[in-house]
Design a protein around this motif. Structure first.
Motif, PDB file in Angstrom:
ATOM      1  N   ASN A 312       0.830  -1.204   0.000  1.00  0.00           N
ATOM      2  CA  ASN A 312       0.000   0.000   0.000  1.00  0.00           C
ATOM      3  C   ASN A 312       0.869   1.261   0.000  1.00  0.00           C
ATOM      4  N   TYR A 313       1.908   1.263  -0.841  1.00  0.00           N
ATOM      5  CA  TYR A 313       2.759   2.415  -1.105  1.00  0.00           C
ATOM      6  C   TYR A 313       3.685   2.787   0.070  1.00  0.00           C
ATOM      7  N   VAL A 314       3.991   1.839   0.925  1.00  0.00           N
ATOM      8  CA  VAL A 314       4.802   2.152   2.106  1.00  0.00           C
ATOM      9  C   VAL A 314       6.264   2.421   1.769  1.00  0.00           C
ATOM     10  N   LEU A 315       6.721   2.001   0.607  1.00  0.00           N
ATOM     11  CA  LEU A 315       8.127   2.194   0.247  1.00  0.00           C
ATOM     12  C   LEU A 315       8.405   3.551  -0.396  1.00  0.00           C
ATOM     13  N   ILE A 316       7.387   4.363  -0.549  1.00  0.00           N
ATOM     14  CA  ILE A 316       7.568   5.656  -1.211  1.00  0.00           C
ATOM     15  C   ILE A 316       8.627   6.530  -0.530  1.00  0.00           C
ATOM     16  N   PRO A 317       8.695   6.618   0.813  1.00  0.00           N
ATOM     17  CA  PRO A 317       9.762   7.426   1.423  1.00  0.00           C
ATOM     18  C   PRO A 317      11.164   6.968   1.013  1.00  0.00           C
ATOM     19  N   LEU A 318      11.385   5.650   0.952  1.00  0.00           N
ATOM     20  CA  LEU A 318      12.684   5.128   0.535  1.00  0.00           C
ATOM     21  C   LEU A 318      12.946   5.428  -0.940  1.00  0.00           C
TER      22      LEU A 318
END
Length: 333
Positions: A312-318
């Motif tokens: 659910n787009y959790v890797l966007i910060p990385l």
């Protein structure tokens, strides 16, 4: 009938247009070549430069003025007016290698393939880089999409297509927007049946200029246009799938071409603050899903898009941190 029509997209290109038009001028090919200089409402000396070449070789150069409608409108006007068997688009800030153009036109006279692919050069201020997007194709040999060929993607700089195919399929490119070249080349791949590759470095693609629409700072400013064209590409791919007439290798080439625009829009959003980036990417991705579930699912095969959607787009910060590092190395602000 002319062998080749080159449609030049010209909007306020007084600094580069002379180099562009001069690169087409060679006595050996003037009778075989039509150059449509489509002035998209320029306010500088674009018209003056264009008319100089019309006077010099009126059998070759044609000046066409139109009110401003964007890059797509210049392509549409070029397709409407072209008299050449083949059609190619060249931007008014790019140019061709003249000797290669002579060789290219001489080759076009001997073939009858729908789609003609060539190499191009990426021309940065400090260096030139050779780009070849084709493998498994012999120089000058005709293939079809059924053959064992690999066309990594199609780009504006590499494609030339039969004019009649564009007209027969009522090809129309989105107007009043940047980034429409992908629409045009996807159409070229879709309407073609036979393909030939010519091992010629023809198109000289200018890069590294801060005012270009593909500079990241300008892409962020024009993100609305990126979204708009992305949605158009989603709908195009969806319709092509529904038509049921794409061959596997043709579909692969089209997919690998248009997915880059979708991914590019997501990557541009990564330049924004993290919360805003995630919000916009989620919204953008959900819009794609609502437009075409088939396209949405097909895009999972792209590694970057798949990674962006993970959890659910959790890797966007990385991804945002990694992308900013890459951008800082590649582009100067």
């Amino acid at each position: 009938m002319k062998t080749l029509t080159i449609s030049v997209a010209a909007y306020n290109v007084e600094e580069t247009l002379d180099q562009t038009l001069k690169s087409f001028y060679d006595e050996r090919i003037l009778d075989d070549l039509e150059v449509l200089i489509v002035d998209d409402g320029s306010k500088d000396n674009t018209a003056k430069i264009a008319k100089k070449y019309v006077q010099k070789a009126p059998q070759t150069y044609k000046y066409v003025y139109k009110t401003n409608g964007g890059h797509g409108s210049t392509i549409n006007k070029g397709m409407e007016l072209a008299t050449g068997k083949y059609f190619k688009v060249i931007d008014g800030d790019d140019w061709v290698d003249t000797d290669s153009l002579v060789e290219f036109i001489n080759s076009l006279k001997k073939i009858d393939s729908d789609l003609v692919l060539t190499n191009h050069m990426e021309c940065y201020p400090q260096q030139y880089k050779k780009i070849n997007l084709v493998s498994g194709m012999e120089n000058g040999k005709e293939y079809t999409w059924k053959d064992n060929i690999n066309i990594e993607k199609v780009v504006l700089h590499s494609v030339t297509v039969k004019t009649k195919l564009l007209r027969e399929n009522h090809v129309h490119i989105t107007e009043n927007s940047f980034y429409v070249d992908v629409e045009f080349v996807v159409w070229d791949a879709y309407v073609s049946h036979t393909i030939v590759y010519l091992d010629i470095y023809l198109y000289m693609y200018r890069l590294g200029e801060p005012n270009q629409s593909i500079a990241k700072v300008n892409m962020l400013k024009n993100i609305g246009m990126q979204e708009k064209i992305s949605y158009e590409l989603v709908k195009m791919y969806d319709q092509f799938v529904k038509n049921g007439d794409m061959l596997p290798r043709q579909e692969e080439t089209i997919f690998h071409t248009f997915k880059r625009s979708i991914g590019s829009t997501m990557r541009t959003y990564l330049l924004l603050p993290t919360k805003i980036a995630r919000k916009n990417i989620e919204r953008f991705d959900k819009n794609i899903k609502s437009l075409s579930l088939v396209t949405y699912q097909r895009l999972n095969d792209d590694k970057f898009i798949n990674l962006t959607r993970k959890g659910n787009y959790v890797l966007i910060p990385l991804l945002k941190v990694m992308y900013k590092i890459w951008v800082s190395k590649k582009y100067k602000y």
